[in-house]
Design a protein around this motif. Structure first.
Motif, PDB file in Angstrom:
ATOM      1  N   SER A 195     -23.680  74.209  71.496  1.00  0.00           N
ATOM      2  CA  SER A 195     -22.927  74.698  70.325  1.00  0.00           C
ATOM      3  C   SER A 195     -23.264  73.878  69.090  1.00  0.00           C
ATOM      4  CB  SER A 195     -21.417  74.649  70.611  1.00  0.00           C
ATOM      5  OG  SER A 195     -21.088  75.422  71.746  1.00  0.00           O
ATOM      6  N   LEU A 196     -24.545  73.691  68.871  1.00  0.00           N
ATOM      7  CA  LEU A 196     -24.982  72.850  67.764  1.00  0.00           C
ATOM      8  C   LEU A 196     -24.572  73.435  66.421  1.00  0.00           C
ATOM      9  CD1 LEU A 196     -28.431  71.812  69.196  1.00  0.00           C
ATOM     10  CD2 LEU A 196     -26.659  70.224  68.418  1.00  0.00           C
TER      11      LEU A 196
ATOM     12  N   VAL B 277     -23.203  58.448  68.855  1.00  0.00           N
ATOM     13  CA  VAL B 277     -22.934  59.791  69.363  1.00  0.00           C
ATOM     14  C   VAL B 277     -22.337  59.723  70.758  1.00  0.00           C
ATOM     15  CG1 VAL B 277     -23.966  61.999  69.986  1.00  0.00           C
ATOM     16  CG2 VAL B 277     -24.793  60.762  67.971  1.00  0.00           C
ATOM     17  N   ALA B 278     -22.981  58.980  71.634  1.00  0.00           N
ATOM     18  CA  ALA B 278     -22.515  58.863  73.012  1.00  0.00           C
ATOM     19  C   ALA B 278     -23.153  57.638  73.651  1.00  0.00           C
ATOM     20  CB  ALA B 278     -22.861  60.108  73.821  1.00  0.00           C
ATOM     21  N   ALA B 279     -22.492  57.126  74.663  1.00  0.00           N
ATOM     22  CA  ALA B 279     -23.032  55.971  75.387  1.00  0.00           C
ATOM     23  C   ALA B 279     -22.491  55.969  76.806  1.00  0.00           C
ATOM     24  CB  ALA B 279     -22.670  54.670  74.674  1.00  0.00           C
ATOM     25  N   LEU B 280     -23.254  55.354  77.683  1.00  0.00           N
ATOM     26  CA  LEU B 280     -22.774  55.187  79.048  1.00  0.00           C
ATOM     27  C   LEU B 280     -23.229  53.844  79.594  1.00  0.00           C
ATOM     28  CD1 LEU B 280     -25.355  55.579  81.134  1.00  0.00           C
ATOM     29  CD2 LEU B 280     -24.918  57.984  80.762  1.00  0.00           C
TER      30      LEU B 280
ATOM     31  N   ILE C  68     -23.694  63.123  78.018  1.00  0.00           N
ATOM     32  CA  ILE C  68     -24.682  62.088  78.254  1.00  0.00           C
ATOM     33  C   ILE C  68     -24.767  61.864  79.757  1.00  0.00           C
ATOM     34  CG2 ILE C  68     -23.000  60.202  77.948  1.00  0.00           C
ATOM     35  CD1 ILE C  68     -25.292  58.547  76.723  1.00  0.00           C
ATOM     36  N   SER C  69     -25.987  61.702  80.248  1.00  0.00           N
ATOM     37  CA  SER C  69     -26.185  61.503  81.672  1.00  0.00           C
ATOM     38  C   SER C  69     -27.430  60.652  81.877  1.00  0.00           C
ATOM     39  CB  SER C  69     -26.329  62.840  82.401  1.00  0.00           C
ATOM     40  OG  SER C  69     -27.466  63.551  81.920  1.00  0.00           O
TER      41      SER C  69
ATOM     42  N   VAL D 155     -18.789  65.130  68.633  1.00  0.00           N
ATOM     43  CA  VAL D 155     -19.589  65.829  69.636  1.00  0.00           C
ATOM     44  C   VAL D 155     -18.840  66.016  70.949  1.00  0.00           C
ATOM     45  CG1 VAL D 155     -21.734  64.946  68.639  1.00  0.00           C
ATOM     46  CG2 VAL D 155     -20.672  63.745  70.575  1.00  0.00           C
ATOM     47  N   ARG D 156     -17.662  65.427  71.052  1.00  0.00           N
ATOM     48  CA  ARG D 156     -16.906  65.514  72.300  1.00  0.00           C
ATOM     49  C   ARG D 156     -16.635  66.978  72.650  1.00  0.00           C
ATOM     50  NH1 ARG D 156     -14.057  61.335  74.142  1.00  0.00           N
ATOM     51  NH2 ARG D 156     -13.963  60.450  72.040  1.00  0.00           N
TER      52      ARG D 156
END
Length: 126
Positions: free
Chosen positions: A83-84, A46-49, A68-69, A62-63
């Motif tokens: 906005s699910l 989904v996301a990563a940092l 993500i933080s 999901v962009r």
């Protein structure tokens, strides 16, 4: 070794928001990510940092709707989802890996992430 504990899942109507949290037992692993898995589906990124770097990845699905933080002082990573949609319904997993886990478009390969949380359920109703 690192232990990851997710929280913040729940049931919301379409259009709603949730903030998932992932508390890590140590700050050793600099690449932190969120994955999800719906019933009968493969686990997907989904996301990563990469902590202390500008590297952030989002899946196209999901962009623009998710952020993500991290809070370095708390060893915690968040996933704010807005906005699910019903198709966001899944078990969401936090993952931790070495910095290389975050490099390039291969970040979402499950095999690149050695540590996983137990997951938190997100259900979006239509």
């Amino acid at each position: 070794q690192v232990q990851l504990v997710e929280s913040g899942g729940g049931s919301v109507p379409a259009g709603g928001s949730l903030r998932l949290s992932c508390a890590a037992s140590s700050s050793t692993y600099r690449c932190m990510g969120w994955f999800r898995q719906a019933p009968g589906q493969e686990r997907e990124g989904v996301a990563a940092l990469l902590i202390d770097s500008p590297i952030i990845h989002y899946d196209d699905s999901v962009r623009g709707r998710s952020t993500i933080s991290k809070d370095g002082a708390k060893n915690t990573v968040y996933l704010q989802m807005n906005s699910l949609k019903p198709e966001d319904t899944a078990t969401y997993y936090c993952a931790a890996g070495y910095a290389t886990s975050c490099y390039g478009e291969g970040w979402s390969a499950v095999g690149k992430w050695p540590y996983w949380g137990q997951g938190t359920q997100v259900t979006v109703s239509s």
